[in-house]
Motif scaffolding. Structure first.
Motif, PDB file in Angstrom:
ATOM      1  N   HIS A 119       8.052  -7.151   2.342  1.00 53.66           N
ATOM      2  CA  HIS A 119       8.047  -8.701   3.076  1.00 53.66           C
ATOM      3  C   HIS A 119       9.282  -9.112   3.714  1.00 53.66           C
ATOM      4  CE1 HIS A 119       7.134 -12.896   3.829  1.00 53.66           C
ATOM      5  NE2 HIS A 119       5.983 -12.512   3.665  1.00 53.66           N
ATOM      6  N   ARG A 120      10.271  -9.146   2.715  1.00 51.78           N
ATOM      7  CA  ARG A 120      11.787  -9.228   3.150  1.00 51.78           C
ATOM      8  C   ARG A 120      12.196  -8.571   4.089  1.00 51.78           C
ATOM      9  NH1 ARG A 120      12.268 -10.040  -2.311  1.00 51.78           N
ATOM     10  NH2 ARG A 120      12.093 -12.562  -3.093  1.00 51.78           N
ATOM     11  N   GLN A 121      12.204  -7.365   4.073  1.00 46.03           N
ATOM     12  CA  GLN A 121      12.633  -6.363   4.896  1.00 46.03           C
ATOM     13  C   GLN A 121      12.125  -6.529   6.262  1.00 46.03           C
ATOM     14  OE1 GLN A 121      11.585  -2.193   3.335  1.00 46.03           O
ATOM     15  NE2 GLN A 121      11.718  -1.460   5.500  1.00 46.03           N
ATOM     16  N   ASP A 123      11.153  -9.496   7.330  1.00 51.27           N
ATOM     17  CA  ASP A 123      11.516 -10.917   7.823  1.00 51.27           C
ATOM     18  C   ASP A 123      10.135 -11.780   8.050  1.00 51.27           C
ATOM     19  OD1 ASP A 123      13.085 -12.999   7.580  1.00 51.27           O
ATOM     20  OD2 ASP A 123      13.741 -12.573   9.642  1.00 51.27           O
ATOM     21  N   PRO A 128       7.540 -14.088   0.162  1.00 48.72           N
ATOM     22  CA  PRO A 128       7.633 -12.743  -0.130  1.00 48.72           C
ATOM     23  C   PRO A 128       7.027 -12.347  -1.566  1.00 48.72           C
ATOM     24  CG  PRO A 128       9.783 -13.308   0.322  1.00 48.72           C
ATOM     25  CD  PRO A 128       8.949 -14.566   0.335  1.00 48.72           C
TER      26      PRO A 128
END
Lengths: 366, 366
Positions: A119-121, A123, A128
């Motif tokens: 999720h963070r990767q 964005d 997340p």
């Protein structure tokens, strides 16, 4: 030993083939679903595979099985049953890690962490962590249904309907007991005070037996043996061997959860202490503590622990004599199991292998 | 209609008997496990039972089934298959509600809320919400394995091994697709912008088909029909009928998720809007909005909505013409299904009942 290596290789191959088949079947749903398959493969590439091996040896306790044969027919069925246990175990661990808020598993980030990282990767929008939770719940659900499918395949491939039915009953009982055992484990952690010693020991033992001991050894053995057409006497002997080995296995796990080396276990040192697990080890440690020390112990347990505080708890447990008592319990259980194994009406070569696998399961450092 | 009432009654009884059997089997684990059984019974006492009914009618499309008979043999097997779908559905909804952060289901608090309330009521230690999460994950896992067990029972009780194998393949495909479909649904909500219209419609439709349409109607029908020994032509006709009915069913659900009456649906009004679901309805609504209005629409969707804001979104969707378009899609799908049903080589009395059930599934208000 060569046979053990061959079995481990066959299981890994079968896991890979199974996931490849699912990946293909899910292709119409598009590439967005791929992270589920990738995480499944990543997770199932690790682990000690005790359950798969006990299942395969349970089968071989009753019927000869040529492991150098081409993988079809009987061998394929046994591998499917063994993999079913690994898939189910993966599903249970993935959900457990969410429930226990564990960040690490098998030396990698826990699955919910991996989905949060995805999720963070990218964005993405939203939380997340919550996406991580969703990914872990759904991957666990998928793996649980694939486990079931593998066991069906095993049952269908063997001609004996009665044997298949018995294997499934063991599998079904195992699934219920492990989920309920896990619930009881969580429930323990919610209690603000420990129960009086005798009751607490009973509660901790109940969780140990249902959440782990039966599930790790006895059930896999019985599933394998039933598939091979074991008679009642054979099943009973394998249970008489499997349950104490399972108890010893989990007592070893309790020790590793407090004293294990992070590098070897793949989980942070003192993990069980931070989670506030009321293991048999912890319960025994508390028994002989003077009131003041016990109050400090209880206050620390289950909190956010500094390395220093982990050391205090470790030292307290060791000095209480609980480690020695647990080692004695492990030895007694192994003896009892060895005794049952000696008298078991099963094939001698597999009895020897079972003894060696049990040794590894109860003397391990990871 | 009398038959439908009888079927509903039989299913409820069978659910109750199944849970009573599990309660008894789990007695050795002690009374602390009872909340799991209680919540299971509470949850499974509600619901519209479409899946169970489609499964039973799928069977009857192929073979006559005397529903006034004593419940054993064939009737028991069909009821077990029907209940398997209800148990699986309960498991999926319980996990979904965690994932979607839904607080209400079937007019009651969601299961994770009920476990959180249990925690508060006992004034336990730790976070009630996290305990609620744990309880919901574990109850979902339990119900998923009990669903599987019920389907096994159904398969074992019927003599035709090939038929049983086909039923299980439909069941297995359904389970995989619904978990992956749910993952894709969650993934949609994480996207910070909508895709260009054609692609977005494709994505929304994919979620609708896999997460819901196939799962709600086609799969239950095919599982029931396969158990009865349906030939390929019969299965194909039932799929040709079931898929469009499933699509219409979910499109109706999309409308109810935005415009439904809380008193009737058992879910808060505008629930889908607060969850930011990118349904086909929402996608169609956005298509013809002028840029400024679309920006406001997108900003509101998926946020914490006041009643006023829900009204704005509802009005925007209605004025966009999307509601009429979805109603037309529902009608077209129902027509297509009706057409397939007319030509289906299945038993005429069950075709008539299927038509009536499909009508209820696509015209409902809850």
């Amino acid at each position: 030993m060569q046979e053990t290596t061959r079995l481990a290789g066959l299981i890994q191959e079968r896991i890979g083939d199974t996931l490849a088949r699912h990946r293909q079947a899910l292709e119409p749903l598009g590439r967005d679903a791929e992270p589920l398959l990738d995480e499944a493969l990543g997770f199932l590439s690790g682990g000690k595979r005790f359950r798969a091996q006990f299942a395969a040896l349970g089968y071989r306790a009753v019927r000869p099985l040529d492991m150098s044969a081409r993988v079809d027919g009987e061998l394929a069925a046994v591998l499917d049953a063994a993999c079913a246990l690994e898939f189910f175990h993966a599903a249970a661990l993935i959900h457990d890690d969410v429930i226990d808020r564990s960040g690490t598993r098998r030396g990698r980030p826990a699955v919910h962490r991996l989905f949060a990282a995805l999720h963070r990767q990218h964005d993405w929008r939203g939380d997340p962590e919550h996406f991580g939770l969703a990914g872990a719940i759904l991957l666990g659900d998928l793996l649980q249904s694939w486990a079931d499918e593998l066991l069906q395949n095993a049952c269908d491939a063997l001609p004996d309907r009665g044997a298949a039915g018995r294997a499934r009953r063991h599998f079904n009982r195992m699934r219920s007991e492990v989920a309920v055992g896990q619930y009881l484990d969580v429930l323990e952690e919610q209690q603000s005070v420990f129960a009086p010693h005798t009751e607490q020991l009973e509660r901790s033992t109940r969780v140990l037996v249902y959440k782990s001991a039966k599930y790790s050894v006895e059930a896999p053995l019985l599933i394998g043996a039933a598939l091979a057409g074991a008679d009642e006497g054979q099943e009973q002997s394998l249970a008489d061997f499997g349950l104490p080995i399972g108890v010893a296995f989990q007592l070893r796990d309790d020790l590793l959860g407090v004293f294990g080396d992070e590098e070897v276990t793949g989980k942070p040192a003192g993990d069980d202490l931070a989670e506030g697990k009321r293991t048999v080890l912890v319960t025994l440690a508390r028994e002989h503590l003077p009131p003041t020390q016990r109050r400090i112990f209880d206050d620390l347990l289950g909190g956010d622990l500094e390395r220093e505080q982990v050391s205090i708890l470790q030292r307290t447990i060791r000095e209480s004599g609980a480690v020695d008592r647990v080692e004695q319990m492990i030895s007694r259980n192994v003896d009892r199991a060895t005794d049952a194994l000696r008298r078991a009406p099963i094939r001698p070569d597999s009895a020897e292998m079972l003894g060696r696998l049990a040794e590894r399961a109860t003397r391990r450092s990871s």
